[in-house]
Design a protein around this motif. Structure first.
Motif, short mmCIF file in Angstrom:
data_model
loop_
_atom_site.label_atom_id
_atom_site.label_comp_id
_atom_site.label_asym_id
_atom_site.label_seq_id
_atom_site.Cartn_x
_atom_site.Cartn_y
_atom_site.Cartn_z
N HIS A 52 5.50 -15.60 16.38
CA HIS A 52 4.29 -16.36 15.88
C HIS A 52 4.31 -16.22 14.29
CE1 HIS A 52 3.02 -17.03 19.93
NE2 HIS A 52 3.01 -15.86 20.10
N VAL A 53 5.50 -15.60 13.78
CA VAL A 53 5.21 -15.43 12.24
C VAL A 53 6.45 -15.85 11.47
CG1 VAL A 53 3.77 -13.29 12.63
CG2 VAL A 53 6.29 -13.22 12.52
N LEU A 54 6.66 -16.16 10.33
CA LEU A 54 7.60 -16.41 9.38
C LEU A 54 8.05 -15.02 8.80
CD1 LEU A 54 6.61 -19.56 7.16
CD2 LEU A 54 8.50 -19.16 9.01
N ASN A 55 9.18 -15.03 8.33
CA ASN A 55 9.90 -14.00 7.68
C ASN A 55 8.95 -13.56 6.36
OD1 ASN A 55 11.61 -13.64 9.51
ND2 ASN A 55 13.36 -14.06 8.36
N LEU A 56 8.40 -12.75 6.27
CA LEU A 56 7.35 -12.57 5.28
C LEU A 56 6.97 -11.05 5.04
CD1 LEU A 56 5.61 -14.56 3.44
CD2 LEU A 56 3.64 -14.26 5.03
N THR A 57 6.46 -10.82 3.77
CA THR A 57 6.16 -9.20 3.81
C THR A 57 4.60 -8.97 3.34
OG1 THR A 57 8.34 -8.66 2.81
CG2 THR A 57 6.43 -7.09 2.19
N LEU A 58 3.91 -8.28 3.95
CA LEU A 58 2.37 -8.00 3.58
C LEU A 58 2.33 -6.70 3.19
CD1 LEU A 58 1.00 -9.90 6.64
CD2 LEU A 58 1.32 -10.83 4.47
N VAL A 59 1.46 -6.19 2.43
CA VAL A 59 1.34 -4.73 1.65
C VAL A 59 -0.04 -4.58 1.76
CG1 VAL A 59 1.68 -3.18 0.00
CG2 VAL A 59 3.24 -5.10 0.33
N ASP A 60 -0.49 -3.52 2.55
CA ASP A 60 -1.68 -3.00 2.58
C ASP A 60 -1.77 -1.58 1.91
OD1 ASP A 60 -4.62 -2.59 3.18
OD2 ASP A 60 -3.93 -1.54 5.38
N LEU A 61 -2.67 -1.80 0.61
CA LEU A 61 -2.49 -0.88 -0.35
C LEU A 61 -3.85 0.18 -0.19
CD1 LEU A 61 -1.42 -2.97 -3.12
CD2 LEU A 61 0.04 -0.97 -2.03
N PRO A 62 -3.90 1.44 -0.72
CA PRO A 62 -5.11 2.48 -0.59
C PRO A 62 -6.24 1.70 -1.45
CG PRO A 62 -2.94 3.65 -1.13
CD PRO A 62 -2.56 2.31 -1.32
N GLY A 63 -7.44 1.90 -0.93
CA GLY A 63 -8.57 1.44 -1.59
C GLY A 63 -8.63 2.14 -2.82
N ILE A 64 -9.45 1.39 -3.94
CA ILE A 64 -9.51 2.10 -5.23
C ILE A 64 -10.71 2.98 -5.03
CG2 ILE A 64 -10.24 1.53 -7.62
CD1 ILE A 64 -8.67 -1.23 -7.10
N THR A 65 -10.56 4.13 -5.46
CA THR A 65 -11.72 5.07 -5.41
C THR A 65 -11.79 5.77 -6.84
OG1 THR A 65 -12.62 7.12 -4.17
CG2 THR A 65 -10.61 7.04 -4.75
N LYS A 66 -13.39 6.20 -7.09
CA LYS A 66 -13.78 6.72 -8.25
C LYS A 66 -13.92 8.19 -8.31
CE LYS A 66 -14.72 2.63 -10.16
NZ LYS A 66 -13.90 2.11 -11.52
N VAL A 67 -14.37 8.89 -7.04
CA VAL A 67 -14.48 10.09 -7.11
C VAL A 67 -13.70 10.93 -5.96
CG1 VAL A 67 -16.28 11.92 -6.51
CG2 VAL A 67 -17.15 9.74 -7.62
N PRO A 68 -12.94 11.97 -6.46
CA PRO A 68 -11.92 12.60 -5.51
C PRO A 68 -13.00 13.28 -4.38
CG PRO A 68 -12.13 13.91 -7.44
CD PRO A 68 -12.91 12.58 -7.58
N VAL A 69 -12.20 13.22 -3.16
CA VAL A 69 -13.01 14.09 -1.84
C VAL A 69 -11.73 14.86 -1.20
CG1 VAL A 69 -14.87 12.43 -1.91
CG2 VAL A 69 -12.60 11.99 -0.45
N GLY A 70 -12.20 15.92 -0.61
CA GLY A 70 -11.17 16.55 0.16
C GLY A 70 -9.96 17.10 -0.63
N ASP A 71 -8.92 16.88 -0.41
CA ASP A 71 -7.80 17.32 -1.03
C ASP A 71 -7.32 16.32 -2.19
OD1 ASP A 71 -7.76 19.55 0.63
OD2 ASP A 71 -6.28 18.52 2.38
N GLN A 72 -7.89 15.54 -2.44
CA GLN A 72 -7.53 14.45 -3.26
C GLN A 72 -7.61 15.10 -4.91
OE1 GLN A 72 -10.31 11.09 -2.80
NE2 GLN A 72 -9.31 10.59 -0.93
#
Length: 830
Positions: free
Chosen positions: A128-148
């Protein structure tokens, strides 16, 4: 559930790819890459899933996508997923794919919100698809949390930039409807890499979560904060829907109902929703394909044109048709005869610009190598005088002779004539070998039929050997004819009377006498004999090393110039008292070298006793040697031979006069013999060997092949030729089919023009939104073009094999689009 809009193009593109894949060709319609950019929890992954039509990405609150996901869609009859880090393992359950993404993310980033630029590469095979590339990128964030890290915002921006700056990347700038669009980080990043807005589409999510009494009508109508390609509103599944396993099909129905029932959006409902976004992206794919078709069509047409002639020949050949086999045999033999004649006569369709071959090589043998062989047998002056001395004294016996004996003249002349047999036989062998080489060159085109080639080679080589034997007998007969009768009444012979006058000029240079024998023009005529490039190879490194010059050999001197324009003369070397010697070829050198020196031990050039000159090939070396011989520069004699020849001295003045007379008579008569041999030898070989072999190939070869009684077996193809013929016909058919499909794509699709530019100056420049606690706070940051993205091949089998190396190298590069900082360490990939 599949992407129905995409399926409109699938049949045509599949037909094109299938037609070309059968012959190992690739369909080079490199489809665009689609990247989804936005803030955390903006709904990016939901947009991606809706486009694919499958629920397979991790869900949750906060930053969920912590590594780039390169999703390669590949059209296939089966539906499954395959990770680059789990090669060979097929995931048929999309829930397992989600769990593998989560596990691989934790492996590099840990479980406390860390991020990594190392991508996860996932291939999804589906009908059901064509030969194609999709890229899911991390969301832009302002404040670091956890180990960031503290610069988490800039690290994420850097990762995003590496993908969206590609010209072949469509940017879906995702912004939630319940945030301030003017401060959208996704639109700001898109503006940096796509200032004209040609490949940026605004996507507004979470329209169903806006406060009551508010809407995004003016934004979706592209009146407030306009984009060139406008905005598309979509409604994703809520976390409650996801937790309740609400499928994508039902979610799309709910989305449609929302737009149709909402008073602010129902007038534009047909331009909202995930299906419309799919259609927009599909139309972009169509535009791209149509733009690529003209160049692709031209490429296929040029390949088809190159195959047409060979394909037509192969279509006419039928292995099982006896008449076709016979006709093909006749055509091959006729072509062989034509090719052989063209190579000999020099009128070939394809001219060799690298080496001499065929008739040109035989011409070189006629006029350069054969005269050189004649010179090699020439006795030097002292040895000749010694032989004449012994002949005269042996004829007189115990008596003291008063007159010069005729028999001494005949004895010396016959010995000189007999010595011609060696060079003449060698001459025949050289021409015969060159004919055989030419035959091999011609019959190589019969490699498709091994038995035919073998028999043709055997028959022609046998004929050449027979003609060689006839020619050898004829040449020996010509020499025997010369020995049978010494014609002292020849008009060019000086005779005994004139010989006495020549004695008074006996102080003439011996090399000039030899030159007369060879029919050489005297140096006083100053005729240019040869020009060409030579390298002076014995100049020391301290004095500039070996250098190449343009040399001109005349009958008087050897001169060399800086270049072929002959304007800047470097030196002129007179030919007096010069001789040449061979120089052994060094192990590491590809040059062919000879040396020139002065017999009186004088310097020939500056402080050099000899001049070593290098050529690029054996043919050039032979040519220069032959030219130097014509100019009177002869090879060096062996020292032992010189000493032996010089041992005899004359004490009787009368005997010395008789020796001088005989010597002049021998020179005169042998000059006639040399001229005759140089004239008759090429004619004899041309008539008895070359013309006879040409005539045999054109008129007798076919009859002898038929006489074998195995014509059918002769035309049996080799397995390699059969495979080649089938491949050519298959490729020819596939190219024609591909061109037909391209025509159908051109007629069944249409191009949507790019919307006109809009004023997008409302999008704030990225440099104006740095957090106060960042390293760059308080001073301006100059932003330039975005860094190049790593190369991703959307359809190749090994497209992401170097993803780690590419991203690692680019992440360490200084990027002008984001503040400078130390990149995070990248753990090894299993």
């Amino acid at each position: 559930m599949g992407n129905r809009g995409m399926e409109d193009l699938i049949p045509l593109v599949n037909r094109l790819q299938e037609a070309l894949s059968t012959v190992g060709q690739s369909c080079s319609l490199h489809l665009p890459q689609i990247a989804v950019v936005g803030g955390q929890s903006a709904g990016k992954s939901s947009v991606l899933e809706n486009f694919v039509g499958r629920d397979f990405l991790p869900r949750g609150s906060g930053i969920v996508t912590r590594r780039p996901l390169i999703l390669q869609l590949l059209n296939s009859s089966a539906e499954y997923g395959e990770f680059f880090h789990c090669k060979g393992r097929k995931f048929t359950d999309f829930g397992d794919i989600r769990r593998e993404i989560e596990s691989e993310t934790r492996r590099l980033t840990g479980s406390n919100k860390g991020i990594s630029p190392v991508p996860i590469t996932l291939k999804i095979y589906s009908p059901h698809v064509l030969n194609l590339t999709l890229v899911d990128l991390p969301g832009i964030t302002k404040v670091p949390v956890g180990d960031q890290p503290a610069d988490i915002e800039y690290q994420i921006r850097d990762i995003i930039m590496q993908y969206i700056c590609k010209e072949n990347c469509l940017i879906l700038a995702v912004t939630p409807a319940n945030t301030d669009l003017a401060n959208s980080d996704a639109l700001k990043l898109a503006k940096d890499v796509d200032p004209q807005g040609q490949r940026t589409i605004g996507v507004i999510t979470k329209l169903d979560l806006m406060d009551k009494g508010t809407d995004a009508k003016e934004i979706l109508e592209n009146r407030l904060l306009p984009l060139r390609r406008g905005y598309i509103g979509i409604v994703n599944r809520s976390q409650k829907d996801i937790d309740g396993n609400k499928d994508i099909m039902t979610a799309l129905e709910s989305e449609r109902d929302f737009f149709m029932s909402h008073p602010a959006y129902k007038h534009i409902a047909e331009r909202m929703g995930t299906p419309y976004l799919q259609r927009i992206l599909n139309q972009q794919l169509t535009n791209h394909i149509r733009e690529a078709l003209p160049a692709f069509r031209s490429h296929l047409q040029s390949q088809l044109l190159a195959l047409n002639r060979k394909a037509e020949e192969y279509k006419k050949f039928s292995p099982d048709d006896a008449s076709r086999r016979t006709k093909t045999l006749l055509q091959l033999v006729q072509r062989l005869a034509v090719d052989f004649e063209k190579l000999i006569e020099g009128s070939g369709d394809k001219v060799d610009t690298v080496t001499l071959s065929g008739g040109a090589r035989i011409n070189q043998i006629f006029h350069e190598r054969f005269p050189n062989e004649l010179v090699k047998i020439e006795s030097d002056e002292r040895k000749l005088r010694q032989e004449i001395n012994y002949a005269i004294r042996n004829i007189h016996g115990v008596r003291t002779g008063l007159f010069t004996p005729d028999m001494a003249f005949e004895a010396i002349v016959k010995k000189q004539i007999t010595s011609l047999k060696g060079p003449c036989i060698k001459f025949i062998d050289m021409v015969s070998q060159e004919l055989i080489t030419t035959v091999y060159q011609c019959i190589s085109k019969l490699s498709a039929f091994p038995q035919l080639r073998e028999e043709t080679e055997r028959i022609i080589i046998t004929e050449i050997r027979e003609q060689e034997n006839k020619c050898r007998d004829q040449v020996l007969l010509l020499i025997d004819i010369q020995l049978a009768y010494i014609n002292t009444k020849h008009e060019d012979f000086i005779g005994f009377t004139n010989s006495q006058q020549v004695n008074s000029q006996s102080n003439m240079n011996s090399s000039v006498q030899i030159a007369r024998n060879q029919g050489v023009v005297f140096r006083s005529n100053r005729i240019v004999i040869q020009k060409g490039w030579l390298t002076i190879s014995n100049i020391g490194i301290m004095k500039g090393g070996a250098k190449e010059f343009w040399f001109i050999l005349s009958t008087e001197s050897l001169s060399w110039y800086k270049d072929g324009e002959e304007k800047e003369k470097k030196y002129m070397l007179p030919l007096d008292n010069l001789k040449l010697r061979d120089v052994e070829k060094s192990f590491m050198s590809s040059k062919f070298v000879f040396a020139i020196f002065n017999t009186e031990l004088r310097n020939v050039y500056k402080d050099y006793k000899c001049l070593e000159l290098a050529c690029n090939s054996q043919e050039e070396l032979d040519s220069w040697k032959a030219s130097l011989l014509r100019a009177g520069v002869y090879p060096e004699r062996d020292a032992a031979e010189e000493q032996e020849n010089g041992a005899q001295t004359f004490t009787d003045p009368q005997l010395e006069r008789q020796v001088e007379t005989i010597r002049n008579l021998v020179d005169s008569y042998m000059s006639i013999i040399y001229k005759t041999v140089r004239d008759l030898m090429p004619k004899t070989i041309m008539h008895l060997m070359i013309n006879s072999v040409k005539e045999f190939i054109s008129s007798e070869l076919l009859a002898q092949l038929y006489a074998l009684g195995e014509c059918s077996a002769l035309m049996d193809e080799s397995p390699e030729q059969k495979q080649h013929r089938e491949e050519v016909l298959r490729k020819h058919s596939a190219l024609k089919e591909a061109l037909t499909v391209i025509g159908e794509i051109s007629t069944s699709t249409f191009t949507t023009p790019l919307p006109p530019p809009v004023d997008s100056s409302w999008i704030q420049h990225q440099s104006s939104t740095h957090p106060k606690n960042s390293a760059t706070a308080g001073r301006p940051v100059i932003r330039g073009h975005a860094p190049p993205a790593p190369s991703v091949n959307p359809s190749g089998p090994n497209s992401s094999s170097d993803g780690l190396q590419q991203l690692t190298g680019q992440h360490n590069r200084i990027t002008t689009s984001v503040p400078r900082r130390q990149p995070p360490a990248i753990p090894g990939v299993k």
